[in-house]
Design a protein around this motif. Structure first.
Motif, mmCIF file in Angstrom:
data_model
loop_
_atom_site.group_PDB
_atom_site.id
_atom_site.type_symbol
_atom_site.label_atom_id
_atom_site.label_comp_id
_atom_site.label_asym_id
_atom_site.label_seq_id
_atom_site.Cartn_x
_atom_site.Cartn_y
_atom_site.Cartn_z
ATOM 1 N N LEU A 50 0.280 6.669 10.421
ATOM 2 C CA LEU A 50 -0.250 6.865 9.067
ATOM 3 C C LEU A 50 -0.890 8.246 8.933
ATOM 4 O O LEU A 50 -0.654 8.955 7.935
ATOM 5 N N HIS A 51 -1.686 8.657 9.897
ATOM 6 C CA HIS A 51 -2.261 10.006 9.875
ATOM 7 C C HIS A 51 -1.157 11.060 9.812
ATOM 8 O O HIS A 51 -1.249 12.035 9.048
ATOM 9 N N ASP A 52 -0.123 10.873 10.634
ATOM 10 C CA ASP A 52 0.990 11.823 10.682
ATOM 11 C C ASP A 52 1.689 11.899 9.326
ATOM 12 O O ASP A 52 1.985 12.992 8.811
ATOM 13 N N LEU A 53 1.959 10.742 8.728
ATOM 14 C CA LEU A 53 2.651 10.698 7.441
ATOM 15 C C LEU A 53 1.842 11.384 6.347
ATOM 16 O O LEU A 53 2.383 12.183 5.564
ATOM 17 N N VAL A 54 0.557 11.101 6.287
ATOM 18 C CA VAL A 54 -0.290 11.702 5.250
ATOM 19 C C VAL A 54 -0.380 13.209 5.449
ATOM 20 O O VAL A 54 -0.331 13.986 4.477
ATOM 21 N N LEU A 89 0.829 -1.205 0.000
ATOM 22 C CA LEU A 89 0.000 0.000 0.000
ATOM 23 C C LEU A 89 0.863 1.253 0.000
ATOM 24 O O LEU A 89 2.010 1.249 0.464
ATOM 25 N N GLU A 90 0.294 2.333 -0.508
ATOM 26 C CA GLU A 90 0.925 3.645 -0.498
ATOM 27 C C GLU A 90 0.157 4.550 0.463
ATOM 28 O O GLU A 90 -1.011 4.274 0.789
ATOM 29 N N PRO A 91 0.755 5.664 0.915
ATOM 30 C CA PRO A 91 0.029 6.577 1.794
ATOM 31 C C PRO A 91 -1.285 7.080 1.194
ATOM 32 O O PRO A 91 -2.237 7.364 1.933
ATOM 33 N N ASP A 92 -1.356 7.171 -0.117
ATOM 34 C CA ASP A 92 -2.599 7.624 -0.751
ATOM 35 C C ASP A 92 -3.729 6.615 -0.597
ATOM 36 O O ASP A 92 -4.903 6.953 -0.772
ATOM 37 N N ASP A 93 -3.386 5.362 -0.260
ATOM 38 C CA ASP A 93 -4.409 4.353 0.026
ATOM 39 C C ASP A 93 -4.857 4.480 1.485
ATOM 40 O O ASP A 93 -4.953 3.483 2.220
ATOM 41 N N PHE A 94 -5.134 5.691 1.889
ATOM 42 C CA PHE A 94 -5.323 6.023 3.294
ATOM 43 C C PHE A 94 -6.471 5.246 3.934
ATOM 44 O O PHE A 94 -6.302 4.583 4.960
ATOM 45 N N THR A 95 -7.644 5.290 3.337
ATOM 46 C CA THR A 95 -8.815 4.635 3.922
ATOM 47 C C THR A 95 -8.634 3.125 3.973
ATOM 48 O O THR A 95 -8.960 2.484 4.975
#
Length: 355
Positions: A103-107, A73-79
């Protein structure tokens, strides 16, 4: 995305004593989620007496099933990533919270936003109470006076030590020492029986001690008992250990067991679930606060960002990192008395480790 774990032990400036334990350090697993040159941070505190989770277990969970679930997965696959974190393993809420927050922090960093800005807030600071360590009436009273001098206007007193009458005398002595203005709240940590809780709370009401709320008076599973207490006292009752996730909060609501709920990231599994809990409480007319375990500036930073975006109905319980002699990370939130100042840098504002 790459997950890296860091074990940290941050000494406290003062021992933190409750009916359950005495802590001289905050022991946590910090999780670093890296994508290219950017990293997001999260925290899983060790809380044997509450969640039953250990650092070794959290580390194994993060490096094993959660890392496998996020593979590819990539950060853009957030949900989808948030869904996979929660589905990767049963329980292990601290481990899930650490990766969820990272993950929230990274995005947020990828978007050049603070974490609280990413969550939808422009607030730059939030307030916290401070907990008084368990002690005899005179030492408690002295600590309370010191904490008021430090700038705290809401004090939490630990009770439920096995003697409800002694608890009453300790709390009354604290109120006498600090006067009428600072708010006092109590945390029984599941330590009272139903009848002891009602007797102690009514005695404090009759003595004019002006208690703001009482947290978790009886064992977590005894929702009928907590409802019985709630119906018989005027002081609001706050559910803490009784509520981990959404099903727990629904049960509290159905039983009429409490007036408020304490939402903690390491107890519910992260920001995604915490936001749902706060929304659910509000929809059903329950008050709420956001609390913490014995965590560092990483966990507290995430909780403070949540509060900034989802205002609660009472002052929050986010003093944990205030007890640290020094932060284990560079950057992040900072304390000024009871005020927690949120970072202006992207994400949580954490740039690395100090310990």
């Amino acid at each position: 995305m790459k997950l890296t774990t860091h074990l940290v032990s941050a000494p406290l400036h003062t021992p933190f004593i409750t009916a359950l334990r005495t802590a001289t350090s905050a022991d946590s697993l910090l999780v670093e989620l890296t994508d290219g040159e950017l990293s997001g941070w999260g925290e899983a505190p060790q809380v044997w007496k509450v969640t039953g989770e250990s650092l070794a277990g959290a580390q194994a969970c993060v490096e094993g099933p959660i890392a496998a679930a996020l593979d590819g997965l990539e950060p853009d696959d957030f949900t989808e990533a948030l869904r996979r974190i929660q589905a990767a393993v049963q329980g292990n809420f601290g481990a899930k919270a650490a990766v969820d927050v990272a993950l929230h922090d990274l995005v947020a960093r990828r978007r050049g936003q603070t974490l609280h800005g990413f969550l939808g807030s422009t607030v730059s600071s939030v307030s916290t109470d401070v907990t008084l360590s368990v002690g005899d009436p005179e030492s408690l009273a002295a600590s309370a006076v010191d904490r008021v001098a430090d700038g705290f206007g809401v004090l939490k007193v630990k009770v439920g030590t096995g003697d409800a009458s002694a608890d009453f005398h300790r709390v009354r002595r604290v109120r006498e020492a600090i006067g009428p203005e600072p708010r006092l709240r109590l945390d029984a940590n599941q330590g009272w029986s139903r009848r002891d809780a009602v007797n102690a709370i009514r005695a404090l009401e009759d003595a004019g001690c002006d208690i703001e709320l009482v947290e978790q008076p009886v064992v977590a599973a005894d929702l009928e008992g907590m409802a019985w207490i709630t119906d018989r006292v005027s002081t609001p009752i706050l559910a803490d250990e009784s509520v981990y996730g959404v099903r727990d909060l629904v049960a509290v609501i159905r039983h009429g067991a409490a007036d408020l709920v304490n939402v903690k990231l390491a107890k519910c599994g992260g920001l995604a679930t915490a936001r749902t809990l706060l929304e659910l409480a509000r929809e059903h007319g329950l008050g709420a606060i956001v609390g913490s375990m014995m965590e560092s500036h990483v966990g507290i930073g995430a909780a403070a960002a949540l509060v900034a975006a989802y205002p609660t109905t009472a002052v929050n319980d986010l003093d944990a990192a205030w007890w640290l002699r020094e932060s284990p990370v560079v950057g992040g939130v900072r304390y000024a008395g009871s005020v927690i100042h949120l970072p202006t840098a992207a994400g949580l504002g954490v740039t690395g480790l100090t310990l």
